[in-house]
Design a protein around this motif. Structure first.
Motif, PDB file in Angstrom:
ATOM      1  N   GLU A  92     -45.188  19.402  18.335  1.00 46.25           N
ATOM      2  CA  GLU A  92     -46.055  20.405  18.988  1.00 46.25           C
ATOM      3  C   GLU A  92     -47.394  19.810  19.219  1.00 46.25           C
ATOM      4  OE1 GLU A  92     -45.568  24.277  17.925  1.00 46.25           O
ATOM      5  OE2 GLU A  92     -43.610  24.381  18.097  1.00 46.25           O
ATOM      6  N   ARG A  93     -47.608  18.760  18.136  1.00 50.57           N
ATOM      7  CA  ARG A  93     -49.068  18.332  17.979  1.00 50.57           C
ATOM      8  C   ARG A  93     -49.201  17.029  18.353  1.00 50.57           C
ATOM      9  NH1 ARG A  93     -50.228  19.443  11.470  1.00 50.57           N
ATOM     10  NH2 ARG A  93     -49.437  21.457  11.197  1.00 50.57           N
ATOM     11  N   LEU A  94     -47.975  16.259  18.950  1.00 51.42           N
ATOM     12  CA  LEU A  94     -48.138  14.735  19.502  1.00 51.42           C
ATOM     13  C   LEU A  94     -48.735  14.946  20.674  1.00 51.42           C
ATOM     14  CD1 LEU A  94     -44.288  13.658  18.902  1.00 51.42           C
ATOM     15  CD2 LEU A  94     -46.488  13.328  17.378  1.00 51.42           C
ATOM     16  N   PRO A  95     -49.653  13.728  20.774  1.00 51.04           N
ATOM     17  CA  PRO A  95     -49.906  13.149  22.237  1.00 51.04           C
ATOM     18  C   PRO A  95     -48.997  12.662  22.959  1.00 51.04           C
ATOM     19  CG  PRO A  95     -50.752  11.696  20.327  1.00 51.04           C
ATOM     20  CD  PRO A  95     -50.175  12.963  19.806  1.00 51.04           C
ATOM     21  N   ARG A  96     -49.149  12.573  24.288  1.00 53.21           N
ATOM     22  CA  ARG A  96     -48.137  12.367  25.241  1.00 53.21           C
ATOM     23  C   ARG A  96     -47.505  10.869  24.755  1.00 53.21           C
ATOM     24  NH1 ARG A  96     -46.057  14.067  29.737  1.00 53.21           N
ATOM     25  NH2 ARG A  96     -47.730  15.618  30.120  1.00 53.21           N
ATOM     26  N   ASP A  97     -48.249   9.801  24.429  1.00 51.22           N
ATOM     27  CA  ASP A  97     -47.732   8.584  24.258  1.00 51.22           C
ATOM     28  C   ASP A  97     -47.021   8.627  22.890  1.00 51.22           C
ATOM     29  OD1 ASP A  97     -49.906   8.879  22.560  1.00 51.22           O
ATOM     30  OD2 ASP A  97     -50.133   7.059  22.101  1.00 51.22           O
ATOM     31  N   LEU A  98     -46.939   9.522  21.954  1.00 46.58           N
ATOM     32  CA  LEU A  98     -46.201   9.450  21.049  1.00 46.58           C
ATOM     33  C   LEU A  98     -44.822  10.426  21.353  1.00 46.58           C
ATOM     34  CD1 LEU A  98     -48.673   9.814  17.716  1.00 46.58           C
ATOM     35  CD2 LEU A  98     -47.243   7.904  18.696  1.00 46.58           C
ATOM     36  N   TYR A  99     -45.150  11.461  22.048  1.00 44.33           N
ATOM     37  CA  TYR A  99     -43.988  12.508  22.201  1.00 44.33           C
ATOM     38  C   TYR A  99     -42.879  11.936  23.259  1.00 44.33           C
ATOM     39  CZ  TYR A  99     -41.996  16.747  23.580  1.00 44.33           C
ATOM     40  OH  TYR A  99     -41.125  17.881  23.756  1.00 44.33           O
ATOM     41  N   GLU A 100     -43.077  10.666  23.825  1.00 46.49           N
ATOM     42  CA  GLU A 100     -42.129  10.040  24.492  1.00 46.49           C
ATOM     43  C   GLU A 100     -41.381   8.981  23.751  1.00 46.49           C
ATOM     44  OE1 GLU A 100     -44.277   9.147  28.117  1.00 46.49           O
ATOM     45  OE2 GLU A 100     -44.290  11.146  28.802  1.00 46.49           O
ATOM     46  N   THR A 101     -41.474   8.846  22.603  1.00 45.56           N
ATOM     47  CA  THR A 101     -41.161   7.533  21.968  1.00 45.56           C
ATOM     48  C   THR A 101     -39.515   7.727  21.168  1.00 45.56           C
ATOM     49  OG1 THR A 101     -42.343   8.000  19.834  1.00 45.56           O
ATOM     50  CG2 THR A 101     -43.264   6.807  21.455  1.00 45.56           C
ATOM     51  N   ILE A 102     -39.209   8.910  20.934  1.00 46.07           N
ATOM     52  CA  ILE A 102     -38.004   9.143  20.066  1.00 46.07           C
ATOM     53  C   ILE A 102     -36.923   8.690  20.711  1.00 46.07           C
ATOM     54  CG2 ILE A 102     -39.186  10.865  18.527  1.00 46.07           C
ATOM     55  CD1 ILE A 102     -37.367  12.740  19.958  1.00 46.07           C
ATOM     56  N   ASP A 103     -35.879   8.260  19.918  1.00 44.32           N
ATOM     57  CA  ASP A 103     -34.447   8.145  20.482  1.00 44.32           C
ATOM     58  C   ASP A 103     -33.455   8.978  19.975  1.00 44.32           C
ATOM     59  OD1 ASP A 103     -34.186   7.048  17.820  1.00 44.32           O
ATOM     60  OD2 ASP A 103     -33.888   4.783  18.405  1.00 44.32           O
ATOM     61  N   GLY A 104     -33.867   9.777  19.053  1.00 47.08           N
ATOM     62  CA  GLY A 104     -32.786  10.683  18.340  1.00 47.08           C
ATOM     63  C   GLY A 104     -32.038  10.199  17.381  1.00 47.08           C
ATOM     64  N   THR A 105     -32.317   9.138  16.728  1.00 50.29           N
ATOM     65  CA  THR A 105     -31.727   8.703  15.490  1.00 50.29           C
ATOM     66  C   THR A 105     -32.674   8.566  14.170  1.00 50.29           C
ATOM     67  OG1 THR A 105     -32.218   6.490  16.237  1.00 50.29           O
ATOM     68  CG2 THR A 105     -29.970   7.319  16.885  1.00 50.29           C
ATOM     69  N   GLU A 106     -31.935   8.751  13.110  1.00 50.36           N
ATOM     70  CA  GLU A 106     -32.843   8.476  12.027  1.00 50.36           C
ATOM     71  C   GLU A 106     -31.946   7.506  10.926  1.00 50.36           C
ATOM     72  OE1 GLU A 106     -35.680   9.743  10.528  1.00 50.36           O
ATOM     73  OE2 GLU A 106     -36.325  10.424  12.218  1.00 50.36           O
ATOM     74  N   PRO A 107     -32.651   6.650  10.107  1.00 53.54           N
ATOM     75  CA  PRO A 107     -31.921   5.577   9.356  1.00 53.54           C
ATOM     76  C   PRO A 107     -31.430   6.317   8.215  1.00 53.54           C
ATOM     77  CG  PRO A 107     -34.316   5.698   9.041  1.00 53.54           C
ATOM     78  CD  PRO A 107     -34.039   6.452  10.146  1.00 53.54           C
TER      79      PRO A 107
END
Length: 204
Positions: A92-107
């Motif tokens: 909820e705090r992310l700027p747009r350039d960070l909000y669109e970066t996730i791929d749904g996976t964690e190591p």
């Protein structure tokens, strides 16, 4: 290897923009001999392939199982106590350039909700009645021509009980959990060519 908090706070990470109300609890480094500046995705992929819960040490598995059992008995992890319940997701705090970066996976089979991922950073979060915790993974030049993985755990405890809980589990994190994680993740890096042999190049 355990590092001072400044090893994380002094880096120009984007995570600092959204965690000013969090405390840097732990900072740890993981050796990745031969790594280059573009190998962060390779490390994350190797961790996912070789770092699952079933590959942790018996002691670490026991500690995690005991924690989840205790959480169930005491209601620490019940619905409404986590993200978008008691705690608001960092997304909820992310700027747009960070909000669109996730791929749904964690190591590493970690029970974390992804927040964002960049070429040299990945962030996941977890919340329950004890605290809102954030794991930051970063790719750092070592000063000797190589690169290494660094992990920082940032925490916003839930009141006095949350602070007591974090202090209570500190010896287990530092003496058992993180050293075991170090061995597991560093082994994943050493075995990356075998672990990733049949998949696409994580660097794209």
């Amino acid at each position: 290897m355990r590092l001072p908090r400044a090893a994380h706070t002094a880096q120009p990470w984007r995570i600092h923009e959204i965690t000013r109300d969090f405390r840097t609890e732990d900072v740890w480094s993981f050796r990745t001999p031969g790594a280059g500046p573009d190998d962060f995705p390779v490390m994350l992929a190797a961790m996912r392939a070789g770092g699952g819960f079933d590959r942790q040490t018996p002691v670490s598995r026991f500690l995690f199982a005991a924690r989840w059992k205790l959480g169930t008995l005491l209601g620490w992890d019940e619905p409404g106590s986590g993200l978008d319940g008691r705690a608001h997701s960092l997304r909820e705090r992310l700027p747009r350039d960070l909000y669109e970066t996730i791929d749904g996976t964690e190591p590493g089979g970690l029970p974390l909700t992804p927040v964002y991922r960049l070429a040299d950073e990945q962030v996941g979060e977890l919340a329950n009645k004890t605290a809102h915790a954030v794991m930051h993974l970063g790719w750092v030049a070592t000063g000797t021509g190589g690169y290494e993985l660094r992990m920082a755990v940032l925490v916003k405890p839930n009141g006095r009980f949350g602070r007591f809980y974090m202090a209570l589990i500190a010896p287990f994190r530092h003496l058992i959990v993180y050293p075991a994680m170090t061995r597991q993740w560093e082994r994943a890096w050493r075995d990356r060519r075998i672990l990733l042999a049949d998949g696409p190049d994580p660097r794209g």
